[in-house]
Design a protein around this motif. Structure first.
Motif, PDB file in Angstrom:
ATOM      1  N   ALA A   1      38.835  54.627  41.480  1.00  0.00           N
ATOM      2  CA  ALA A   1      38.734  53.334  40.470  1.00  0.00           C
ATOM      3  C   ALA A   1      39.017  52.155  41.206  1.00  0.00           C
ATOM      4  N   THR A   2      38.885  50.833  40.671  1.00  0.00           N
ATOM      5  CA  THR A   2      38.986  49.522  41.416  1.00  0.00           C
ATOM      6  C   THR A   2      39.981  48.866  40.519  1.00  0.00           C
ATOM      7  N   ARG A   3      41.137  48.813  40.922  1.00  0.00           N
ATOM      8  CA  ARG A   3      42.240  47.789  40.294  1.00  0.00           C
ATOM      9  C   ARG A   3      42.265  46.304  40.767  1.00  0.00           C
ATOM     10  N   ILE A   4      42.259  45.479  39.489  1.00  0.00           N
ATOM     11  CA  ILE A   4      42.182  43.952  39.709  1.00  0.00           C
ATOM     12  C   ILE A   4      43.464  43.573  39.211  1.00  0.00           C
ATOM     13  N   TYR A   5      44.466  43.194  40.233  1.00  0.00           N
ATOM     14  CA  TYR A   5      45.608  42.150  40.097  1.00  0.00           C
ATOM     15  C   TYR A   5      45.288  41.056  39.323  1.00  0.00           C
ATOM     16  N   LEU A   6      46.272  40.554  38.468  1.00  0.00           N
ATOM     17  CA  LEU A   6      46.294  39.312  37.609  1.00  0.00           C
ATOM     18  C   LEU A   6      47.559  38.364  38.365  1.00  0.00           C
ATOM     19  N   PRO A   7      47.251  37.642  39.497  1.00  0.00           N
ATOM     20  CA  PRO A   7      48.207  36.776  39.912  1.00  0.00           C
ATOM     21  C   PRO A   7      48.688  35.457  39.095  1.00  0.00           C
ATOM     22  N   ARG A   8      49.579  35.024  39.413  1.00  0.00           N
ATOM     23  CA  ARG A   8      49.947  33.580  38.838  1.00  0.00           C
ATOM     24  C   ARG A   8      49.255  32.568  39.890  1.00  0.00           C
ATOM     25  N   TRP A   9      49.442  31.218  39.627  1.00  0.00           N
ATOM     26  CA  TRP A   9      48.907  30.354  40.528  1.00  0.00           C
ATOM     27  C   TRP A   9      49.559  30.270  41.801  1.00  0.00           C
ATOM     28  N   ASP A  10      48.961  30.429  42.751  1.00  0.00           N
ATOM     29  CA  ASP A  10      49.685  30.235  44.084  1.00  0.00           C
ATOM     30  C   ASP A  10      48.741  29.625  45.142  1.00  0.00           C
ATOM     31  N   GLY A  11      47.823  29.013  44.794  1.00  0.00           N
ATOM     32  CA  GLY A  11      46.760  28.214  45.743  1.00  0.00           C
ATOM     33  C   GLY A  11      45.615  29.132  45.799  1.00  0.00           C
ATOM     34  N   ARG A  12      45.791  30.658  45.320  1.00  0.00           N
ATOM     35  CA  ARG A  12      44.487  31.615  45.323  1.00  0.00           C
ATOM     36  C   ARG A  12      43.555  31.146  44.111  1.00  0.00           C
TER      37      ARG A  12
ATOM     38  N   PHE B   1      37.112  50.908  31.537  1.00  0.00           N
ATOM     39  CA  PHE B   1      38.107  50.326  32.075  1.00  0.00           C
ATOM     40  C   PHE B   1      39.337  50.497  31.392  1.00  0.00           C
ATOM     41  N   SER B   2      40.742  50.068  31.888  1.00  0.00           N
ATOM     42  CA  SER B   2      41.996  50.073  31.157  1.00  0.00           C
ATOM     43  C   SER B   2      42.458  48.785  31.793  1.00  0.00           C
ATOM     44  N   ALA B   3      43.562  48.458  30.864  1.00  0.00           N
ATOM     45  CA  ALA B   3      44.360  47.190  31.200  1.00  0.00           C
ATOM     46  C   ALA B   3      45.671  47.354  30.911  1.00  0.00           C
ATOM     47  N   VAL B   4      46.646  46.678  31.364  1.00  0.00           N
ATOM     48  CA  VAL B   4      48.184  46.617  30.873  1.00  0.00           C
ATOM     49  C   VAL B   4      48.717  45.186  31.197  1.00  0.00           C
ATOM     50  N   VAL B   5      49.206  44.388  30.231  1.00  0.00           N
ATOM     51  CA  VAL B   5      49.944  43.218  30.383  1.00  0.00           C
ATOM     52  C   VAL B   5      51.031  43.122  29.477  1.00  0.00           C
ATOM     53  N   ARG B   6      52.289  42.714  29.842  1.00  0.00           N
ATOM     54  CA  ARG B   6      53.346  42.496  28.967  1.00  0.00           C
ATOM     55  C   ARG B   6      53.041  40.995  28.152  1.00  0.00           C
ATOM     56  N   ALA B   7      53.313  41.090  27.093  1.00  0.00           N
ATOM     57  CA  ALA B   7      52.960  39.809  26.515  1.00  0.00           C
ATOM     58  C   ALA B   7      53.746  39.879  25.087  1.00  0.00           C
ATOM     59  N   GLY B   8      53.632  38.826  24.372  1.00  0.00           N
ATOM     60  CA  GLY B   8      54.328  38.527  23.226  1.00  0.00           C
ATOM     61  C   GLY B   8      53.853  37.400  22.374  1.00  0.00           C
TER      62      GLY B   8
ATOM     63  N   LEU C   1      56.879  43.932  35.526  1.00  0.00           N
ATOM     64  CA  LEU C   1      56.217  44.498  36.743  1.00  0.00           C
ATOM     65  C   LEU C   1      54.799  43.858  36.566  1.00  0.00           C
ATOM     66  N   CYS C   2      53.889  44.384  37.598  1.00  0.00           N
ATOM     67  CA  CYS C   2      52.715  43.759  37.745  1.00  0.00           C
ATOM     68  C   CYS C   2      51.607  44.046  36.611  1.00  0.00           C
ATOM     69  N   PRO C   3      50.852  43.201  36.066  1.00  0.00           N
ATOM     70  CA  PRO C   3      49.855  43.669  35.334  1.00  0.00           C
ATOM     71  C   PRO C   3      48.511  43.821  36.019  1.00  0.00           C
ATOM     72  N   TRP C   4      47.280  44.642  35.274  1.00  0.00           N
ATOM     73  CA  TRP C   4      46.339  44.821  35.939  1.00  0.00           C
ATOM     74  C   TRP C   4      45.215  45.064  34.952  1.00  0.00           C
ATOM     75  N   VAL C   5      44.107  45.243  35.302  1.00  0.00           N
ATOM     76  CA  VAL C   5      42.797  45.580  34.747  1.00  0.00           C
ATOM     77  C   VAL C   5      42.052  46.580  35.866  1.00  0.00           C
ATOM     78  N   GLU C   6      41.861  47.759  35.305  1.00  0.00           N
ATOM     79  CA  GLU C   6      41.135  48.719  36.339  1.00  0.00           C
ATOM     80  C   GLU C   6      39.839  49.191  35.925  1.00  0.00           C
ATOM     81  N   LEU C   7      38.675  49.016  36.657  1.00  0.00           N
ATOM     82  CA  LEU C   7      37.579  49.770  36.300  1.00  0.00           C
ATOM     83  C   LEU C   7      37.381  51.091  36.814  1.00  0.00           C
TER      84      LEU C   7
END
Length: 410
Positions: free
Chosen positions: A2-13, A83-90, A203-209
């Protein structure tokens, strides 16, 4: 794999290109545009500010975009599977009726064209079922997921296309003034979320294909029209870049490449009768250049890159009337010179100080010397494999290994 895509916060990327947003989104104000990372960075998981993403219309099924993540260039392939995804949200209040929303698309290398939609976003009913699409967020942050069985539409992408992952909230009710927040981050030292709803740890959220995506260089093809009078220039975005230069007959000016840092591969094929030099001037980064001038080219084919490792293959056609010149700035240089029969003049190499490795394979009947002239205090290695009868003049300090019957003049 699989290919996991990470979801960073803003850091210049930031996102490598500006892409439009998916059709599902009703509000995109304040949405971040970031790089879709396949390896972790250094942004610790931290929640967005919910009031930046307020539901501002009295419509049910209202989607608010939080962040868009754009990938590096893809190789040509067909993406399918799930695909699958997990994000901590409210959500800001129980009346918000908010759920996690994800859209996955592909766009062209420059972001201007949508190639297709892999997942358009969900329209599931609001529910309280753990690990289900459409599970309502709570007022305390906890993970929400898209299960691994979530199907993607099959999509053929072209070389250089980019994957776009968009994450936000779907508001199922008609209330306005409510909002949702979610935690983004990709710190290497922080573990990934498991694919389960209800977790409250940062922890780190992600979306994975499910597909094992193949990433590749950005392809650029330059084909100026007949009698072009101005240079054709490429200023590519950072990342691997592959460029093919094929000016038409009688192109009147140089074809120039000015690429930003990253691996660069260039193939220059000037057409018959090209009147002037074809310079290649990429920026710092590994450079591979193949120069294939056509028969009768009237001027030199010049390579003048800035610092960086350089590999050059020179293969002029029969009857080329002028020298093929390489004038590299500092950086390791490897050059293969492959003149064809009856090449009319010398093929000189003139590089600035650095290690130089040159292989000369002159064809039978080459009319003059095949000369290599590095600047002083460079001890190059010169490997000569010319046909019998070719005269070779090697520069001082080179190591000459001539073939049988070759005359060597240091």
């Amino acid at each position: 794999m699989a290919t996991r895509i990470y979801l960073p916060r803003w850091d210049g990327r930031q996102a490598p290109v500006t892409a439009g947003v998916g059709a599902a989104w009703d509000r995109t104000t304040n949405a971040w545009r970031l790089l879709a990372a396949v390896t972790k960075g250094a942004t610790a998981p931290l929640s967005t500010v919910g009031t930046d993403y307020t539901k501002d219309a009295a419509a049910a099924g209202y989607n608010v975009l939080t962040a868009q993540f754009v990938s590096a260039p893809l190789a040509a392939q067909t993406i399918s599977g799930s695909f699958s995804a997990v994000v901590r949200a409210g959500e800001s209040a129980s009346a918000a009726d908010a759920t996690l929303q994800v859209v996955i698309r592909a766009v062209s290398a420059d972001g201007a064209t949508e190639r297709g939609v892999l997942y358009p976003g969900h329209a599931a009913a609001l529910n309280t079922t753990a690990d289900a699409i459409g599970q309502e967020m709570g007022t305390a942050a906890a993970t929400r997921v898209f299960p691994a069985s979530t199907a993607l539409s099959s999509l053929a992408v072209l070389a250089g296309d980019r994957l776009v992952v968009e994450v936000g909230a779907r508001f199922h009710g008609i209330n306005t003034g409510v909002n949702a927040f979610m935690q983004l981050g990709d710190a290497t030292a922080t573990a990934d979320h498991t694919l389960a709803s209800g977790a409250t740890t940062s922890l780190c959220p992600w979306v994975e294909l499910s597909a094992d995506l193949t990433f590749g260089p950005v392809p650029v093809t330059l084909t100026p029209a007949v009698a072009s009078t101005a240079a054709v220039a490429v200023a590519a975005a950072p990342g691997p870049v592959t460029v093919a230069l094929a000016p038409a007959t009688a192109a009147g000016a140089a074809v120039g490449l000015m690429a930003t840092p990253g691996v660069v591969s260039v193939t220059a094929t000037p057409a018959q009768g090209t009147g002037v030099a074809l310079p290649v001037a990429p920026a710092a980064g590994l450079v591979t250049v193949v120069l294939l001038p056509a028969e009768g080219s009237g001027g030199a084919v010049a390579l003048d890159p800035v610092p960086g490792p350089v590999a050059v293959d020179l293969a002029p056609a029969a009857g080329v009337g002028a020298a093929t010149i390489v004038a590299s700035m500092p950086g390791p240089v490897a050059v293969n010179l492959l003149p064809s029969a009856a090449a009319g003049e010398a093929i000189p190499l003139d590089v600035t100080p650095e290690a130089v490795l040159v292989a000369l394979v002159a064809a039978a009947g080459a009319g003059e010397a095949v000369a290599v002239t590095p600047v002083p205090h460079v001890r190059g290695q010169l490997m000569l494999r010319p046909y019998t009868g070719v005269v070779v003049r090697a520069a001082g300090g080179t190591v000459v290994r001539p073939a049988a019957g070759v005359v060597v003049r240091p």
